[in-house]
Design a protein around this motif. Structure first.
Motif, PDB file in Angstrom:
ATOM      1  N   ARG A 260       0.815  -1.217   0.000  1.00  0.00           N
ATOM      2  CA  ARG A 260       0.000   0.000   0.000  1.00  0.00           C
ATOM      3  C   ARG A 260       0.851   1.271   0.000  1.00  0.00           C
ATOM      4  N   GLY A 261       2.167   1.104  -0.015  1.00  0.00           N
ATOM      5  CA  GLY A 261       3.056   2.251  -0.131  1.00  0.00           C
ATOM      6  C   GLY A 261       3.001   3.204   1.050  1.00  0.00           C
ATOM      7  N   LEU A 262       2.850   2.688   2.252  1.00  0.00           N
ATOM      8  CA  LEU A 262       2.777   3.542   3.439  1.00  0.00           C
ATOM      9  C   LEU A 262       4.175   3.959   3.880  1.00  0.00           C
ATOM     10  N   ARG A 263       4.324   5.243   4.204  1.00  0.00           N
ATOM     11  CA  ARG A 263       5.593   5.743   4.717  1.00  0.00           C
ATOM     12  C   ARG A 263       5.750   5.353   6.186  1.00  0.00           C
ATOM     13  N   PRO A 264       6.995   5.353   6.698  1.00  0.00           N
ATOM     14  CA  PRO A 264       7.214   4.952   8.098  1.00  0.00           C
ATOM     15  C   PRO A 264       6.409   5.766   9.106  1.00  0.00           C
ATOM     16  N   THR A 265       6.127   7.028   8.801  1.00  0.00           N
ATOM     17  CA  THR A 265       5.402   7.893   9.742  1.00  0.00           C
ATOM     18  C   THR A 265       3.888   7.702   9.670  1.00  0.00           C
ATOM     19  N   GLN A 266       3.405   7.015   8.643  1.00  0.00           N
ATOM     20  CA  GLN A 266       1.970   6.818   8.491  1.00  0.00           C
ATOM     21  C   GLN A 266       1.511   5.584   9.276  1.00  0.00           C
ATOM     22  N   GLU A 267       0.323   5.701   9.856  1.00  0.00           N
ATOM     23  CA  GLU A 267      -0.223   4.558  10.589  1.00  0.00           C
ATOM     24  C   GLU A 267      -0.853   3.570   9.623  1.00  0.00           C
ATOM     25  N   ASP A 268      -1.049   2.352  10.089  1.00  0.00           N
ATOM     26  CA  ASP A 268      -1.645   1.308   9.250  1.00  0.00           C
ATOM     27  C   ASP A 268      -3.050   1.727   8.805  1.00  0.00           C
ATOM     28  N   ASN A 269      -3.363   1.461   7.548  1.00  0.00           N
ATOM     29  CA  ASN A 269      -4.726   1.708   7.059  1.00  0.00           C
ATOM     30  C   ASN A 269      -5.447   0.382   6.810  1.00  0.00           C
ATOM     31  N   PHE A 270      -5.137  -0.597   7.633  1.00  0.00           N
ATOM     32  CA  PHE A 270      -5.773  -1.903   7.584  1.00  0.00           C
ATOM     33  C   PHE A 270      -5.811  -2.442   9.008  1.00  0.00           C
ATOM     34  N   ALA A 271      -6.641  -3.432   9.222  1.00  0.00           N
ATOM     35  CA  ALA A 271      -6.776  -4.036  10.550  1.00  0.00           C
ATOM     36  C   ALA A 271      -6.446  -5.520  10.476  1.00  0.00           C
TER      37      ALA A 271
END
Length: 413
Positions: A260-271
């Motif tokens: 999902r291309g999340l950066r290290p500072t971004q929180e998970d957008n999945f559970a």
């Protein structure tokens, strides 16, 4: 040999006391009976509920993790649904990405549900149509009793094949011989390739009653119900040696953040949801119910204990002369003590057995999908509690009897 004689003599005295004052004894036993019935009845009910619900949870896969947009939260305050609403649902491409790269999973599948009307000739059934992939039966048991499971090719191509739940199969084909026949789901033809054995109605059907499900390939399901939008819920099963599924959970998190291309500072957008979390949350609830059962039964046992103690004081008073004779003939203090203590425990255990018998008889009552089972563990607990109450109720009267002066005891009337 002496100990056996002591037990036999004590049992004889206890039985004579029971027969000699039958009504008084039965009324006193009532408190112990009600107390044990209350405690063991509540424990049996709670254990049966817990076993039923945990069995339902196990039907959605053991040692599994579900990847979805919404987290399952149990007793953690307000549910911030608005926080998760904008999250993307897991996609088929993400499922393929995980399947190709993950090393900590024993099996992986993606699924989705939809309610649809299924028809065969003049029969129809509102079924839960469950789109799955080939590895689904490695995670969740699909007990095929006739026909077969999907092939890899059927799943990958989204073929129009279906596996029917037992209730649906019996509705459409009461005489059997439904394998190879064509049914319609949402107006589209499907070939029946298998049927499951009937599981029966559960108290809680997590994920739906399998008897009322129709399994079809995931890609076919998405074409029919989602206009080809390939999203669903991903399920992965950990290896047996993965303690607490730590390795699997960590690898899923890393791969999902990558895809999902999340950066290290971004929180998970999945559970990442775990059925065992639901089981643990329910365990705390059932523990509280057990404590409540003990408290309810304790009041009845308190009354029963006083009743037994009263019987023992009266029994000591009535048999004071006999105690004096026994001691003058050489009976030791421990013999007198054991004799009355045994009588007290005998009466309480008898009351406890009656309480257990009542619970056992209630277990035959038809409560629908809930099966009450009186376990041997609960029976042992009931007898232990009854014995403990007997010791507490009889220790003071027995001690008084053992401490009597034989001369004074013989003179008493």
């Amino acid at each position: 040999m002496k100990f056996i004689q002591l037990v036999f003599e004590s049992f004889r005295f206890a039985w004579q006391a029971l027969k000699g004052n039958l009504l008084r004894t039965l009324l006193s036993l009532l408190g112990v009976t009600v107390g044990i019935f209350s405690i063991i009845g509540v424990l049996t009910m709670v254990d049966s509920l817990e076993a039923n619900i945990k069995n339902s949870l196990s039907s959605i896969g053991e040692k599994t993790i579900y990847v979805d947009k919404f987290p399952w939260m149990f007793g953690e305050g307000d549910y911030p649904w608005w926080k998760y609403f904008q999250r993307p649902r897991p996609k088929y491409s993400e499922y393929q990405f995980l399947k190709e790269r993950i090393k900590s999973a024993n099996a992986i599948t993606i699924m989705d549900y939809s309610v649809a009307n299924a028809k065969y000739e003049n029969s129809s059934f509102d079924a839960l149509c469950h789109g799955i992939t080939a590895d689904f039966n490695l995670i969740t048991e699909v007990p095929i009793i006739e026909g077969r499971y999907f092939t890899e090719q059927e799943v990958n191509s989204g073929s129009s094949v279906a596996i029917l739940g037992g209730e649906i199969y019996n509705t459409f084909f009461p005489d059997g011989n439904g394998i190879g026949k064509s049914i319609k789901i949402k107006g589209q033809k499907f070939t029946v390739i298998g049927t499951q054995e009937i599981k029966g109605k559960q108290l809680v059907d997590v994920g739906g009653n399998p008897d009322q499900k129709i399994y079809i390939p995931f890609l076919k399901h998405k074409r029919m119900f989602s206009s080809g939008n390939l999203y669903g819920m991903i399920q992965l099963q950990a290896f047996e040696d993965d303690e607490n599924m730590v390795a699997l959970e960590g690898e899923i998190t890393g791969l999902m953040r990558t895809v999902r291309g999340l950066r290290p500072t971004q929180e998970d957008n999945f559970a990442l949801n775990r059925p065992d979390a639901a089981a643990n949350a329910l365990s705390s609830v059932f523990s509280s119910l057990r404590v409540g059962g003990y408290i309810i039964g304790a009041f009845a046992l308190l009354i029963g204990g006083f009743g037994i103690a009263n019987i023992m004081f009266v029994s000591v008073k009535e048999r004071t002369n006999i105690i004096g004779i026994q001691k003058s003939l050489g009976a030791k203090n421990y013999f007198i003590l054991f004799q009355f203590l045994f009588e007290s425990v005998f009466l309480c255990v008898l009351g406890g057995l009656i309480g257990l018998l009542l619970v056992y008889l209630i277990s035959f009552i038809d409560l629908g999908s809930l099966d009450l089972i009186l376990t041997s563990g609960n029976m042992i607990v009931g007898l232990f509690i009854a014995s403990f109450i007997g010791i507490l109720s009889g220790i003071i009267p027995a001690s008084q009897a053992a401490a009597m002066n034989p001369v004074i005891a013989i003179r008493s009337k």
